[in-house]
Design an enzyme around this catalytic site. Structure first.
Site, PDB file in Angstrom:
ATOM      1  N   GLU A   1       0.828  -1.207   0.000  1.00  0.00           N
ATOM      2  CA  GLU A   1       0.000   0.000   0.000  1.00  0.00           C
ATOM      3  C   GLU A   1       0.860   1.253   0.000  1.00  0.00           C
ATOM      4  O   GLU A   1       1.966   1.280   0.558  1.00  0.00           O
ATOM      5  CB  GLU A   1      -0.930  -0.019   1.214  1.00  0.00           C
ATOM      6  CG  GLU A   1      -1.888  -1.193   1.117  1.00  0.00           C
ATOM      7  CD  GLU A   1      -3.106  -1.036   1.987  1.00  0.00           C
ATOM      8  OE1 GLU A   1      -3.029  -0.345   3.020  1.00  0.00           O
ATOM      9  OE2 GLU A   1      -4.143  -1.619   1.623  1.00  0.00           O
TER      10      GLU A   1
ATOM     11  N   CYS B   1       3.520   8.483   0.955  1.00  0.00           N
ATOM     12  CA  CYS B   1       3.996   7.532   1.970  1.00  0.00           C
ATOM     13  C   CYS B   1       4.195   6.190   1.275  1.00  0.00           C
ATOM     14  O   CYS B   1       3.233   5.615   0.751  1.00  0.00           O
ATOM     15  CB  CYS B   1       2.973   7.436   3.091  1.00  0.00           C
ATOM     16  SG  CYS B   1       3.400   6.217   4.347  1.00  0.00           S
TER      17      CYS B   1
ATOM     18  N   CYS C   1       5.918  -6.874   7.771  1.00  0.00           N
ATOM     19  CA  CYS C   1       7.002  -6.355   8.616  1.00  0.00           C
ATOM     20  C   CYS C   1       7.309  -7.363   9.713  1.00  0.00           C
ATOM     21  O   CYS C   1       6.409  -8.030  10.214  1.00  0.00           O
ATOM     22  CB  CYS C   1       6.591  -5.020   9.242  1.00  0.00           C
ATOM     23  SG  CYS C   1       7.920  -4.247  10.201  1.00  0.00           S
TER      24      CYS C   1
ATOM     25  N   CYS D   1       5.198  -4.449  16.072  1.00  0.00           N
ATOM     26  CA  CYS D   1       4.705  -3.402  16.973  1.00  0.00           C
ATOM     27  C   CYS D   1       3.227  -3.649  17.294  1.00  0.00           C
ATOM     28  O   CYS D   1       2.425  -3.955  16.411  1.00  0.00           O
ATOM     29  CB  CYS D   1       4.903  -2.021  16.355  1.00  0.00           C
ATOM     30  SG  CYS D   1       6.643  -1.654  16.026  1.00  0.00           S
TER      31      CYS D   1
ATOM     32  N   CYS E   1       0.245  -1.726  15.357  1.00  0.00           N
ATOM     33  CA  CYS E   1       0.385  -1.556  13.916  1.00  0.00           C
ATOM     34  C   CYS E   1      -0.285  -2.690  13.137  1.00  0.00           C
ATOM     35  O   CYS E   1      -0.058  -3.871  13.428  1.00  0.00           O
ATOM     36  CB  CYS E   1       1.868  -1.505  13.572  1.00  0.00           C
ATOM     37  SG  CYS E   1       2.175  -1.499  11.804  1.00  0.00           S
TER      38      CYS E   1
ATOM     39  N   GLY F   1       6.341  -1.922   6.465  1.00  0.00           N
ATOM     40  CA  GLY F   1       7.722  -2.381   6.600  1.00  0.00           C
ATOM     41  C   GLY F   1       8.611  -1.447   7.382  1.00  0.00           C
ATOM     42  O   GLY F   1       8.275  -0.297   7.647  1.00  0.00           O
ATOM     43  N   GLU F   2       9.745  -1.995   7.799  1.00  0.00           N
ATOM     44  CA  GLU F   2      10.774  -1.238   8.509  1.00  0.00           C
ATOM     45  C   GLU F   2      11.878  -0.925   7.488  1.00  0.00           C
ATOM     46  O   GLU F   2      12.628  -1.825   7.070  1.00  0.00           O
ATOM     47  CB  GLU F   2      11.301  -2.085   9.677  1.00  0.00           C
ATOM     48  CG  GLU F   2      12.662  -1.688  10.226  1.00  0.00           C
ATOM     49  CD  GLU F   2      12.751  -0.238  10.693  1.00  0.00           C
ATOM     50  OE1 GLU F   2      11.926   0.188  11.510  1.00  0.00           O
ATOM     51  OE2 GLU F   2      13.663   0.485  10.223  1.00  0.00           O
TER      52      GLU F   2
ATOM     53  N   SER G   1      11.624   6.450   8.215  1.00  0.00           N
ATOM     54  CA  SER G   1      11.127   6.213   9.567  1.00  0.00           C
ATOM     55  C   SER G   1      11.577   4.839  10.048  1.00  0.00           C
ATOM     56  O   SER G   1      11.494   3.856   9.310  1.00  0.00           O
ATOM     57  CB  SER G   1       9.600   6.278   9.543  1.00  0.00           C
ATOM     58  OG  SER G   1       9.082   6.028  10.817  1.00  0.00           O
TER      59      SER G   1
ATOM     60  N   SER H   1      10.638   6.151  15.787  1.00  0.00           N
ATOM     61  CA  SER H   1       9.428   5.933  16.587  1.00  0.00           C
ATOM     62  C   SER H   1       9.841   5.635  18.018  1.00  0.00           C
ATOM     63  O   SER H   1      10.363   4.555  18.291  1.00  0.00           O
ATOM     64  CB  SER H   1       8.645   4.746  16.044  1.00  0.00           C
ATOM     65  OG  SER H   1       8.143   5.054  14.782  1.00  0.00           O
ATOM     66  N   LEU H   2       9.584   6.560  18.899  1.00  0.00           N
ATOM     67  CA  LEU H   2       9.982   6.373  20.294  1.00  0.00           C
ATOM     68  C   LEU H   2       8.785   5.849  21.097  1.00  0.00           C
ATOM     69  O   LEU H   2       8.838   4.775  21.670  1.00  0.00           O
ATOM     70  CB  LEU H   2      10.510   7.700  20.850  1.00  0.00           C
ATOM     71  CG  LEU H   2      11.177   7.637  22.216  1.00  0.00           C
ATOM     72  CD1 LEU H   2      12.325   6.636  22.234  1.00  0.00           C
ATOM     73  CD2 LEU H   2      11.664   9.019  22.628  1.00  0.00           C
ATOM     74  N   ASN H   3       7.752   6.640  21.178  1.00  0.00           N
ATOM     75  CA  ASN H   3       6.435   6.198  21.665  1.00  0.00           C
ATOM     76  C   ASN H   3       6.318   5.886  23.148  1.00  0.00           C
ATOM     77  O   ASN H   3       5.216   5.585  23.619  1.00  0.00           O
ATOM     78  CB  ASN H   3       5.929   4.969  20.892  1.00  0.00           C
ATOM     79  CG  ASN H   3       5.724   5.288  19.426  1.00  0.00           C
ATOM     80  OD1 ASN H   3       5.451   6.422  19.072  1.00  0.00           O
ATOM     81  ND2 ASN H   3       5.888   4.304  18.573  1.00  0.00           N
TER      82      ASN H   3
ATOM     83  N   ASN I   1      -4.714   6.763  16.468  1.00  0.00           N
ATOM     84  CA  ASN I   1      -5.852   6.563  15.550  1.00  0.00           C
ATOM     85  C   ASN I   1      -6.718   5.421  16.075  1.00  0.00           C
ATOM     86  O   ASN I   1      -6.462   4.261  15.774  1.00  0.00           O
ATOM     87  CB  ASN I   1      -5.347   6.184  14.149  1.00  0.00           C
ATOM     88  CG  ASN I   1      -4.623   7.323  13.491  1.00  0.00           C
ATOM     89  OD1 ASN I   1      -5.040   8.465  13.583  1.00  0.00           O
ATOM     90  ND2 ASN I   1      -3.515   7.017  12.835  1.00  0.00           N
TER      91      ASN I   1
ATOM     92  N   CYS J   1      -1.708   6.494   9.748  1.00  0.00           N
ATOM     93  CA  CYS J   1      -0.614   5.786  10.392  1.00  0.00           C
ATOM     94  C   CYS J   1      -1.134   4.543  11.095  1.00  0.00           C
ATOM     95  O   CYS J   1      -2.072   4.613  11.875  1.00  0.00           O
ATOM     96  CB  CYS J   1       0.052   6.686  11.425  1.00  0.00           C
ATOM     97  SG  CYS J   1       0.953   8.010  10.677  1.00  0.00           S
TER      98      CYS J   1
HETATM   99  S1  SF4 Z   1       5.111   0.266  13.175  1.00  0.00           S
HETATM  100 FE1  SF4 Z   1       6.582   0.070  11.474  1.00  0.00          FE
HETATM  101  S2  SF4 Z   1       8.232  -1.195  12.317  1.00  0.00           S
HETATM  102 FE2  SF4 Z   1       6.450  -1.475  13.669  1.00  0.00          FE
HETATM  103  S3  SF4 Z   1       5.413  -3.308  12.861  1.00  0.00           S
HETATM  104 FE3  SF4 Z   1       4.469  -1.495  11.896  1.00  0.00          FE
HETATM  105  S4  SF4 Z   1       5.547  -1.262   9.957  1.00  0.00           S
HETATM  106 FE4  SF4 Z   1       6.804  -2.562  11.243  1.00  0.00          FE
END
Ligand code: SF4
Length: 359
Positions: free
Chosen positions: A97, A110, A117, A121, A124, A166-167, A198, A221-223, A297, A340
């Site tokens: 996507e 984006c 991934c 997380c 996500c 993805g990362e 990111s 991404s700290l969070n 979100n 996001c």
């Molecule tokens: S937030 Fe980013 S790094 Fe974490 S699972 Fe989702 S896509 Fe992967």
């Protein structure tokens, strides 16, 4: 070899340097590579025969060796705020996507860097897929070619954020080549400051990114401000905890024109304590950075939700009062699951859709 053998390589996997080498290796002048790049990006030709200033013989040779890496549009959904979410089908029928977001005079895109991934997380949607495979360089840049075709005349993509599925740093080499192509004058000609990568916090890859002098902004991404909370939200924290992550970030050259942004998702009762805001200021002390606050979100039945707006502003104010540049991001495309955290394999995501994706 059978007569019907298809071209083996995606020409968009090639950086300008690599294509120049290919040209000279095939008896062509080096400048031909620049010429070809001009047709590939951003014009996005769909056949080598469209390159009118390239000889028929070279067109035929290119067609014999390469394909153009087009992506099929499996679906396209438009949000009420003008964002467009594309599901693109890859050659192996997998889907990714890509989200196009309008600003006043231009667009931000984006893009995805992997199918699924591996990072897991908790908040996500993509994490639920697991990692299926990395995208190739050409599959990354082609998202910009395809999305560019959807723009009205005179409009252009000015920013590209690597915040889709993805990362990105887990697919380092393809990412770096894609960044090079996007910045190439004969490619998209995007300024490095318009490109943002990111990461969920792969500390060694952040060091490598810094050491290699990659020209792009970095968003981390700290969070969370404690390892207990961050590990719960982001399993990567078990491997590289907050201290290790910030140590790596401190190695990104301070004189760099590209600032680190720390993404921080505000989840009520989880990450939004005002004491957390003060701890965040302490953690980031001495780092040249800004903080991007993202109210969560939410979706029906979600275990997390966004704090009330007044609380979000109070959190932000604590950072601002202590000299930390803090912006507030309101996600676009929430009604089409393009915000996001909401990207997952085409339209196949079962409702309800989860959460903020910031990695
Ligand atoms: S937030 Fe980013 S790094 Fe974490 S699972 Fe989702 S896509 Fe992967």
């Amino acid at each position: 070899m059978p007569e019907f053998a298809v071209p083996m390589e995606n020409i968009k996997d090639y950086t300008l340097a690599a294509l120049t080498e290919w040209m000279t290796g095939h008896g062509e002048k080096p400048f031909r590579a620049r010429q070809v790049f001009g047709w590939l990006y951003p014009r996005g030709i769909t056949g080598f025969q469209e390159m009118t200033n390239v000889s028929k013989a070279l067109q035929a040779e290119l067609a014999a060796h390469f394909h153009l890496g087009g992506l099929a549009t499996a679906s396209r959904r438009q949000s009420s705020d003008g964002s467009v979410k594309f599901a693109f089908r890859l050659a192996d029928a997998r889907q990714i996507e890509t989200v196009l977001m309008p600003n006043n005079t231009h667009y931000t895109l984006c893009v995805s860097t992997q199918v699924g991934c591996a990072m897991g997380c908790d908040f996500c949607a993509t994490a639920r897929m697991g990692l299926e495979r990395n995208l190739g360089t050409g599959e990354i840049v082609q998202q910009a070619v395809e999305a560019g075709r959807a723009l009205e005349p005179g409009k252009r993509i000015r920013n590209i954020v690597f915040m889709g599925m993805g990362e990105p740093l887990h697919n380092y080499d393809n990412l770096v080549r894609a960044l090079e192509i996007l910045q190439e004058d004969n490619g998209f000609g995007l300024s490095a400051r318009r490109l943002t990568v990111s990461t969920c916090g792969l500390a060694p890859a952040i060091r490598r990114f810094a050491r290699d002098g990659i020209r792009a902004n970095l968003a981390v991404s700290l969070n969370a401000v404690t390892d207990a909370v961050r590990t719960r939200l982001m399993p990567v924290n078990k491997r590289w905890n907050i201290a290790a992550l910030l140590d790596a970030c401190r190695e990104v050259p301070a004189g760099n024109r590209y600032r680190i942004t720390f993404e921080y998702v505000l989840m009520e009762g989880v990450t939004d304590g005002l004491a957390d805001a003060r701890q965040l200021v302490r953690l980031l002390h001495g780092l040249k950075c800004k903080v991007n606050l993202i109210p969560f979100n939410a979706y029906p039945g979600s275990p997390y939700r966004a704090p009330p707006p007044a609380h979000v502003r109070a959190f932000q104010q604590i950072l601002l009062d202590r000299g930390v540049l803090a912006t507030l991001r309101i996600s676009k495309g929430q009604d089409i699951q393009a915000a996001c955290g909401q990207l997952i394999r085409g339209q196949q995501a079962p409702p309800p859709e989860p959460m903020a994706r910031t990695g």
